[in-house]
Design a protein around this motif. Sequence first.
Motif, short mmCIF file in Angstrom:
data_model
loop_
_atom_site.label_atom_id
_atom_site.label_comp_id
_atom_site.label_asym_id
_atom_site.label_seq_id
_atom_site.Cartn_x
_atom_site.Cartn_y
_atom_site.Cartn_z
N GLY A 35 0.85 -1.20 0.00
CA GLY A 35 0.00 0.00 0.00
C GLY A 35 0.87 1.23 0.00
N ILE A 43 -4.49 7.54 -6.12
CA ILE A 43 -5.93 7.67 -5.93
C ILE A 43 -6.66 6.73 -6.88
CG2 ILE A 43 -7.81 9.34 -5.81
CD1 ILE A 43 -5.47 9.91 -3.92
N GLU A 44 -6.14 6.61 -8.11
CA GLU A 44 -6.77 5.67 -9.03
C GLU A 44 -6.50 4.24 -8.59
OE1 GLU A 44 -9.04 7.00 -10.38
OE2 GLU A 44 -8.72 7.18 -12.53
N MET A 46 -6.41 3.35 -5.47
CA MET A 46 -7.43 3.13 -4.44
C MET A 46 -8.79 2.91 -5.07
SD MET A 46 -6.82 5.90 -1.54
CE MET A 46 -5.18 6.50 -1.43
N ALA A 47 -9.09 3.73 -6.09
CA ALA A 47 -10.38 3.58 -6.75
C ALA A 47 -10.49 2.18 -7.34
CB ALA A 47 -10.54 4.64 -7.85
N SER A 49 -9.31 -0.47 -6.11
CA SER A 49 -9.55 -1.46 -5.06
C SER A 49 -10.91 -1.30 -4.41
CB SER A 49 -8.45 -1.36 -4.00
OG SER A 49 -8.61 -0.17 -3.28
N MET A 50 -11.64 -0.24 -4.79
CA MET A 50 -12.95 -0.01 -4.18
C MET A 50 -14.04 -0.78 -4.92
SD MET A 50 -12.73 1.89 -1.54
CE MET A 50 -11.19 2.29 -0.80
N ALA A 51 -15.26 -0.59 -4.45
CA ALA A 51 -16.36 -1.47 -4.86
C ALA A 51 -16.57 -1.49 -6.37
CB ALA A 51 -17.64 -1.00 -4.17
N ARG A 52 -16.43 -0.37 -7.04
CA ARG A 52 -16.83 -0.34 -8.44
C ARG A 52 -15.91 -1.19 -9.33
NH1 ARG A 52 -17.51 5.05 -12.03
NH2 ARG A 52 -18.87 4.19 -13.61
N PHE A 53 -14.62 -1.07 -9.13
CA PHE A 53 -13.69 -1.80 -10.00
C PHE A 53 -13.23 -3.10 -9.36
CE2 PHE A 53 -13.47 2.63 -11.21
CZ PHE A 53 -13.76 2.53 -12.55
N PRO A 140 -8.57 2.90 -13.64
CA PRO A 140 -8.51 1.64 -12.89
C PRO A 140 -8.52 0.42 -13.80
CG PRO A 140 -10.03 3.14 -11.83
CD PRO A 140 -9.59 3.80 -13.10
N MET C 144 -15.45 2.94 1.34
CA MET C 144 -16.20 2.32 0.24
C MET C 144 -17.42 3.17 -0.10
SD MET C 144 -15.40 -0.89 -0.88
CE MET C 144 -14.12 -2.06 -0.49
N PHE C 147 -16.24 6.42 -1.78
CA PHE C 147 -15.79 6.23 -3.16
C PHE C 147 -16.95 5.86 -4.07
CE2 PHE C 147 -11.20 6.41 -4.13
CZ PHE C 147 -10.79 6.95 -2.95
N ARG C 150 -18.19 9.12 -4.95
CA ARG C 150 -17.20 9.81 -5.77
C ARG C 150 -17.26 9.33 -7.22
NH1 ARG C 150 -11.55 8.79 -6.91
NH2 ARG C 150 -10.50 10.77 -7.34
N GLU C 151 -17.44 8.04 -7.39
CA GLU C 151 -17.47 7.51 -8.76
C GLU C 151 -18.62 8.12 -9.56
OE1 GLU C 151 -15.45 5.62 -10.44
OE2 GLU C 151 -14.05 5.20 -8.80
N ARG C 164 -11.46 11.58 -15.77
CA ARG C 164 -12.04 11.39 -14.45
C ARG C 164 -11.43 12.34 -13.43
NH1 ARG C 164 -13.49 6.34 -12.48
NH2 ARG C 164 -11.72 6.29 -11.09
N MET C 165 -10.12 12.41 -13.43
CA MET C 165 -9.45 13.17 -12.38
C MET C 165 -8.79 14.44 -12.90
SD MET C 165 -7.68 10.17 -10.23
CE MET C 165 -6.56 11.20 -9.33
#
Lengths: 204, 211, 383
Positions: A35, A43-44, A46-47, A49-53, A140, C144, C147, C150-151, C164-165
């Motif tokens: 990490g 940040i991408e 992290m994104a 590793s988050m729910a969406r991807f 991501p 979670m 984000f 955020r998405e 995106r960013m």
Amino acid sequence: MESDLRSELSRQGVMIVSLEALYNWGRSNSLWPLGFGLACCAIEMMAASMARFDLARFGAEVFRPSPRQADLMIVAGTVTKKMAPQVVRLYNQMPEPKYVMAMGACAISGGPFKQGYNVLKGIDRYLPVDVHVPGCPPRPEALIEGLMALQRRIMRQRLTGPERPRHLQAGEASELPVPTLGARDIEPPYHAAVWRPPRVARAS
Amino acid sequence: MERLASIQARIEAALPEAKLALAANPGASGQHSLVVEAAHLEAVARRLRDDPELQFDYLSNVTGVDWLDRVETDKVRVKREYQGEEIEVEESVERRVPGYLEVVYHLYSVARGTGPLVLRVRTGNRTDRVDVPSLANVFRGAELQEREVYDLFGVVFTGHPDLRRLLMWEGFSGHPMRKDYVEPDDYEYEPTPHGEVAAKASRRYAKRGQP
Amino acid sequence: MIDRGGSRRDECEAGGEDAGRLEVSMGPQHPSTHGVFRMDVVLEGETVVRLKPVFGYLHRNHEKIAEQTTYLGSMPYTDRLDYFCSLTSNWAYALAVEKLAGLAVPERAEYLRVITAELTRLQNHACQMGFMLQDLGAMGTPMMYAFREREKILDLFESLTGSRMMCNYMRFGGCRADAPAGWIEAARGVVGDFPRFLDEYEALLATNEIVMARTQGVGVLPRDLAINASASGPVLRASGVGYDIRKTDRYGVYDRFDFRVPVGDHGDCYDRFMLRLLEMRESVKILEAALEQIPAGPVIDGKVKLRNFKPRAGEAYGRIEGPKGEIGFYLISDGSASPYRYRVRPPSLINLTALEEMCLGQKVADVVVILGSIDIVLGEVDR
């Protein structure tokens, strides 16, 4: 073994694989990244590793805060000269087998900040990079593709013979010298064992 | 401009020894500034903060500017003897203006909602007379920003509680934001279409004897 | 006079050269320093007696590069300052250049700027709360949730700006592109759903016993010190100073919206946390009004020569209320195509001025919470 026979056996509930394939399959599907965020790309990461991807689908969601527990270093962001010794030191602290992914334009070459006096022009000057993921920052999806490229690479590794990876070769150094910060610049400018400046052939 | 002149008069009335100068801004923003002598900077800043009519209690921004030595040409009319008679001709005289480092402060008033008040202070030159009194004891917010100006420009803030480099590493020599700083020579390849970078690269290739 | 936290510092120093002191270097690689930030902390037992922040691990020479490139060429670099809030950095830079050159902005572009800036504020504050709670030990879940929201906002940014960013959306005298068909409706949908997330977040966390125990009375920044140390944004307002640049400077079209400026009482981590929650509710109000009122028309002043942009000699300081605080740009033009001096006023860096005072006497575990509550992004701290 012929693939027909193997698929016939697997239909009967008997699975036969080589130890090499099993070993590589296990390793490639449980990569534990460090990490380790440097800049925007983190940040991408992290994104991803988050729910969406959901990086967990590929077995790489276990971000470890300590390099001692990680086997994949995602260099996510601009490596400055002030930070470069720490990055190499973190790499040295990771146990073998270990892999490096250069995520984003800055980690690959310095990217938009290439002209900067404090910016390292690519982490591959100091570390052996396995996968480069271009983008500024990479989406991501691109990171996931980079991860899958690394998994394919691990799957192809031979455990015996001269082609075997570094961690199975006795006497192969798994630590790299840490650069130092001089009065004007980082010293040495690169490790000759991992990187050589390319010769540029220019027209005109 | 009038408002700034009235602030100037008010400060000069309170601190008679401190001489302030108005520096006009030729641009569209209309943000003119007050030039303070370095010796009186701290007193002026304290006065600006504590004066009940002004209350500039918020030091928003501190930054350095590097002004290089430059040559200015002045047009002067001189009398010359020409073919026996004396005529007046215009001649241009070159004058060397020594460079200096400048520290610019942007003050606001939280209490009154006014601002920005731009203060400037100049060093004697760019080499050995580079001290400016620190404002960190008047405005805590100057602490890190003055360290940054010290690091990148080489202005020495006397009286700063902890004057060390902020961004570059300890043991680094030079001040990278100065205009005459020569960057390390480490991005030699990959000529890009940008004219300046390509020219820089071609100079390097010529030096190294590469094609 | 101003309380500089000196008394607490003296108290701690008075302990003498105790052998029980332990010096810990937190960072630059540390899971809760939000990037490559480092703090040299001296501990007595678990109590912090000294703390020195160390910067520069992400110093990537933004200002030097900007002084070598054109005015327009710096715009994409401003995205990478505060990489959570590229659009507000864009706006601050565009505003400074517009002041420098005396440019006007079409009305529709001003509305688009307000809308994108407030959406940026929503996603920044949501993520900040997620990160801070992660530092508190609430691993995963709040992040979670944040984000997830955020998405949705990043999808809006992507369809508006293509990225995106790193949006690179504002231009001198307007915005780069008009909103595509259906974008305003889509934005209305996202904004309309947002209060539900806030309610959920508030119900989960605002009265959570652990959150309260870990944040109330922790990292107190007194009012006078907050002003004197040039804190800005939520950090300043949580300390009881009702100073919001959207209200004082009235830049853009902010004077057309009815919104309140939440102010804290205690200046502790909990106030900073709750203040962001309240600020998001105000942002939702601004967004709803802006999406309702947005007029038709051009989004950029077509007469501005962006490619060969040479403002006349002069200087300007332009600032806006970014999600992290006052983000400002100071530009000096000498009439050429690139600025003679280009300076970013980084709120993340300046908000850290009083970090030591906020941490002294606290436990080492609270340091990460205090840092999380200040909300820094290293791209902006070190530039």
